[in-house]
Every structure is written in C-alpha cells, then in structure tokens.
Scaffold this active site. Sequence first.
Site, PDB file in Angstrom:
ATOM      1  CG  ASP A  60     -21.860   6.626  26.447  1.00 40.37           C
ATOM      2  OD1 ASP A  60     -22.833   5.973  27.032  1.00 40.37           O
ATOM      3  OD2 ASP A  60     -21.243   7.485  27.128  1.00 40.37           O
TER       4      ASP A  60
ATOM      5  CG  ASN B 151     -30.406   4.492  27.255  1.00 37.43           C
ATOM      6  OD1 ASN B 151     -31.039   4.540  28.389  1.00 37.43           O
ATOM      7  ND2 ASN B 151     -29.213   4.730  27.547  1.00 37.43           N
TER       8      ASN B 151
ATOM      9  CE1 TYR C 100     -33.882  12.855  32.895  1.00 37.42           C
ATOM     10  CE2 TYR C 100     -36.041  12.601  33.814  1.00 37.42           C
ATOM     11  CZ  TYR C 100     -35.009  11.997  33.122  1.00 37.42           C
ATOM     12  OH  TYR C 100     -34.828  10.693  33.372  1.00 37.42           O
TER      13      TYR C 100
ATOM     14  CG  ASP D  74     -21.222  16.132  22.876  1.00 36.39           C
ATOM     15  OD1 ASP D  74     -22.415  16.102  23.309  1.00 36.39           O
ATOM     16  OD2 ASP D  74     -20.980  17.299  23.273  1.00 36.39           O
TER      17      ASP D  74
ATOM     18  CE  LYS E 215     -35.567  11.087  29.774  1.00 29.40           C
ATOM     19  NZ  LYS E 215     -34.560  10.446  28.702  1.00 29.40           N
TER      20      LYS E 215
HETATM   21  N1  LIG Z   1     -32.276   5.818  35.989  1.00 33.15           N
HETATM   22  C1  LIG Z   1     -33.255   6.119  36.263  1.00 33.15           C
HETATM   23  O1  LIG Z   1     -34.074   6.197  37.136  1.00 33.15           O
HETATM   24  C2  LIG Z   1     -34.108   6.534  34.919  1.00 33.15           C
HETATM   25  C3  LIG Z   1     -35.430   6.594  34.872  1.00 33.15           C
HETATM   26  C4  LIG Z   1     -36.119   7.185  33.844  1.00 33.15           C
HETATM   27  C5  LIG Z   1     -35.494   7.269  32.870  1.00 33.15           C
HETATM   28  N2  LIG Z   1     -34.091   7.290  32.459  1.00 33.15           N
HETATM   29  C6  LIG Z   1     -33.632   7.473  31.518  1.00 33.15           C
HETATM   30  O2  LIG Z   1     -32.854   6.338  30.890  1.00 33.15           O
HETATM   31  C7  LIG Z   1     -31.659   6.897  30.319  1.00 33.15           C
HETATM   32  C8  LIG Z   1     -30.189   6.128  30.708  1.00 33.15           C
HETATM   33  O3  LIG Z   1     -30.303   6.770  31.947  1.00 33.15           O
HETATM   34  P1  LIG Z   1     -29.304   5.929  33.055  1.00 33.15           P
HETATM   35  O4  LIG Z   1     -30.003   5.770  34.327  1.00 33.15           O
HETATM   36  O5  LIG Z   1     -29.026   4.648  32.364  1.00 33.15           O
HETATM   37  O6  LIG Z   1     -28.119   6.894  33.193  1.00 33.15           O
HETATM   38  P2  LIG Z   1     -26.701   6.674  33.147  1.00 33.15           P
HETATM   39  O7  LIG Z   1     -25.885   7.904  33.771  1.00 33.15           O
HETATM   40  O8  LIG Z   1     -26.176   5.332  33.894  1.00 33.15           O
HETATM   41  O9  LIG Z   1     -26.322   6.336  31.520  1.00 33.15           O
HETATM   42  C9  LIG Z   1     -26.670   7.516  30.741  1.00 33.15           C
HETATM   43  C10 LIG Z   1     -25.297   7.274  29.496  1.00 33.15           C
HETATM   44  O10 LIG Z   1     -25.584   8.414  28.701  1.00 33.15           O
HETATM   45  C11 LIG Z   1     -24.368   9.004  28.326  1.00 33.15           C
HETATM   46  N3  LIG Z   1     -24.518  10.114  27.815  1.00 33.15           N
HETATM   47  C12 LIG Z   1     -24.894  11.140  28.590  1.00 33.15           C
HETATM   48  N4  LIG Z   1     -24.704  12.580  27.784  1.00 33.15           N
HETATM   49  C13 LIG Z   1     -24.372  12.157  26.598  1.00 33.15           C
HETATM   50  C14 LIG Z   1     -23.935  12.786  25.325  1.00 33.15           C
HETATM   51  N5  LIG Z   1     -24.267  14.075  25.336  1.00 33.15           N
HETATM   52  N6  LIG Z   1     -23.576  12.257  24.088  1.00 33.15           N
HETATM   53  C15 LIG Z   1     -23.584  10.846  24.183  1.00 33.15           C
HETATM   54  N7  LIG Z   1     -23.858   9.899  25.273  1.00 33.15           N
HETATM   55  C16 LIG Z   1     -24.300  10.781  26.520  1.00 33.15           C
HETATM   56  C17 LIG Z   1     -23.425   8.739  29.422  1.00 33.15           C
HETATM   57  O11 LIG Z   1     -21.888   8.983  29.148  1.00 33.15           O
HETATM   58  C18 LIG Z   1     -23.903   7.551  30.209  1.00 33.15           C
HETATM   59  O12 LIG Z   1     -23.330   6.392  29.498  1.00 33.15           O
HETATM   60  C19 LIG Z   1     -31.627   8.309  30.251  1.00 33.15           C
HETATM   61  O13 LIG Z   1     -32.120   8.953  29.006  1.00 33.15           O
HETATM   62  C20 LIG Z   1     -32.501   8.756  31.364  1.00 33.15           C
HETATM   63  O14 LIG Z   1     -33.300  10.148  31.372  1.00 33.15           O
HETATM   64  C21 LIG Z   1     -33.467   6.821  33.616  1.00 33.15           C
END
Ligand SMILES: NC(=O)c1ccc[n+]([C@@H]2O[C@H](COP(=O)([O-])OP(=O)(O)OC[C@H]3O[C@@H](n4cnc5c(N)ncnc54)[C@H](O)[C@@H]3O)[C@@H](O)[C@H]2O)c1
Length: 253
Positions: free
Chosen positions: A35, A83, A148, A56, A152
């Site tokens: 992360d 993820n 996005y 990153d 996706k």
């Molecule tokens: N929450 C939703 O409703 C939802 C729906 C569909 C898909 N998603 C997908 O699920 C995945 C997780 O999302 P979430 O909702 O848990 O979000 P979140 O913001 O809670 O977690 C995302 C994590 O990714 C990390 N991150 C972001 N940019 C980064 C980078 N450049 N390098 C390393 N780490 C990085 C962040 O620090 C964070 O810990 C994402 O790909 C998101 O698009 C989420």
Amino acid sequence: MNEARVAIVTGGAGGIGRAVAERLSADGCRVAVVDLNAEQAGVVAGAIGGLAIQADLAQRADCRRAVDETVAHFGRADILINNAGFQHIAPIADFPEDSWEKLLAVLLTAPFLLTKYVWPQMAGRGWGRVVNVSSIHGKVASPNKAGYVSAKHGLIGLTRTAALEGGSLGITVNAVCPAFVRTALVENQIDDLARTRGISAADVLGQVILEPAAIKRMIEPVEVAALIAYLCSDAAAAVTGAAWDIDLGWTAR
Ligand SMILES: NC(=O)c1ccc[n+]([C@@H]2O[C@H](COP(=O)([O-])OP(=O)(O)OC[C@H]3O[C@@H](n4cnc5c(N)ncnc54)[C@H](O)[C@@H]3O)[C@@H](O)[C@H]2O)c1
C-alpha cells in the site's frame, strides 16, 4: 496444501483490501500487504503476522519491488489480488489530464505489471490465482468517472487475456465487480457526486447509490473478501476469465 500459500494484496491497508488480507490470512495464507499508506499497511500486516510493503503502484519500479520483496521474504508468491485504487470525479471537459494518467497507472497498468512480475512464480509451481478488483464500472458507465470507468473496463480485458494464457499453467485469473462497498473510497466521493450531479449529499445515497440496486443497502468489505477467497481456493479451479458481479442487482436491469 503443504506449505502455506503466499498472497500479495494491493491496497491492503484499508477497505476491501484489508478485509481480503484478513480473510486470506484466516484461510491459512501468508500475506504481503502492499500500500501507499505505510503506517496503515503496517497495522494490518502486524495484526495478521504478514509483511507490509510501502509502494506507490503508479511507479513501475515499485510494482517490481513489491513482488521481489514478497518473494525474498516468503520464498514464493501464489496469489495476487489487484485491489489498490482511488477515484476522481469530474466531467470530461474538466477532467485533469494527470488524474486520468494516474487512474490508468494504478487501476490498469499496475495490475498488468504485477501479473507479469508474479507470473513466473505461479507458472513455476503450476498453480496460481489472480483476482482483479474491477467494479460495476467495469461493465457499465456513470457520468463524470471517465478515468475510473475506462480503467475498470480495461481491467476486465486484462483479466480475460491473462485467463487464456494461464489456462495451461494452472493459473486462474478472474475479476470481481462490486457495486458500492462501505469504504473510505465511497465516503470520499459523496460530496463530489453531489456537486457534479447538482443534488444534495443525502440524495446521492438514495438516487445514485441505492436506486439502481435490487437490494437497497451498501455491500460490506467482508462480503467482497468472501467471494475473492472462494476464487483463490482450490474449489474454484474451474472458474477463470470471469467478471463476477457482487452488486446487489445493480447491473441486472
Ligand atoms: N468501495 C466501493 O464501492 C468499490 C466498488 C467497486 C470497486 N471498488 C474497488 O475496490 C478497490 C478497493 O477500494 P476501497 O473501496 O477498499 O478503497 P479504499 O480507499 O478504502 O482503499 C484503497 C487502498 O488503495 C491504496 N492505494 C491508492 N493508491 C495507491 C497507490 N498508488 N499505490 C498503492 N496503494 C494505493 C490506498 O492507500 C488504500 O489503502 C479499488 O480498486 C476500487 O476501485 C470499490
């Protein structure tokens, strides 16, 4: 399973990624939590006896290092959960070019690079699991989410291609497509959605998030983690190239 399998979970410091890291650990895996947020990655890894890797994933060198450090520490890598992600909401005319590029880098290029780098580990043992966290926005569009939605959708294309290549190697590759999950990513976009759609924050929940769904609630991170854990299991050996909806019926109409 003789020796415990090793899973790399990107974005494992919070939200869905944290739930996945905890679930795979409970299922017996050793987990590398990758992360941007080093402190939170350390908290999650510490709680499950895993390895925290600050990276990153917009940087190619960090993708390479995440795999190398995992293999150096655990001696192998069997499971990759792509993820990590973030969101940027703006109409195309105002969409910052650098946000577009970063969305594609983190949401699409990093999963490609990590899959490429981890592939020899999986192919060498004749067993591997890659799960890409796509979205309902990998299948349908919403306004003001060009970067996005594009990334996706592309991630499902990568999933299908890798599945075809992995079939003869014992590697399955699948995507999961959640609707709105109760995480910081959703909480942080409510105000932006309200502004760009000209509605109140309260109406975002009712009109944008819940109205298209058959089951009117948010998804919990542990529910997505359970589906991902299944796709990582031996029981799911016949499932590959799938883009599995977990969306409360959001895309059913
Ligand atoms: N929450 C939703 O409703 C939802 C729906 C569909 C898909 N998603 C997908 O699920 C995945 C997780 O999302 P979430 O909702 O848990 O979000 P979140 O913001 O809670 O977690 C995302 C994590 O990714 C990390 N991150 C972001 N940019 C980064 C980078 N450049 N390098 C390393 N780490 C990085 C962040 O620090 C964070 O810990 C994402 O790909 C998101 O698009 C989420």
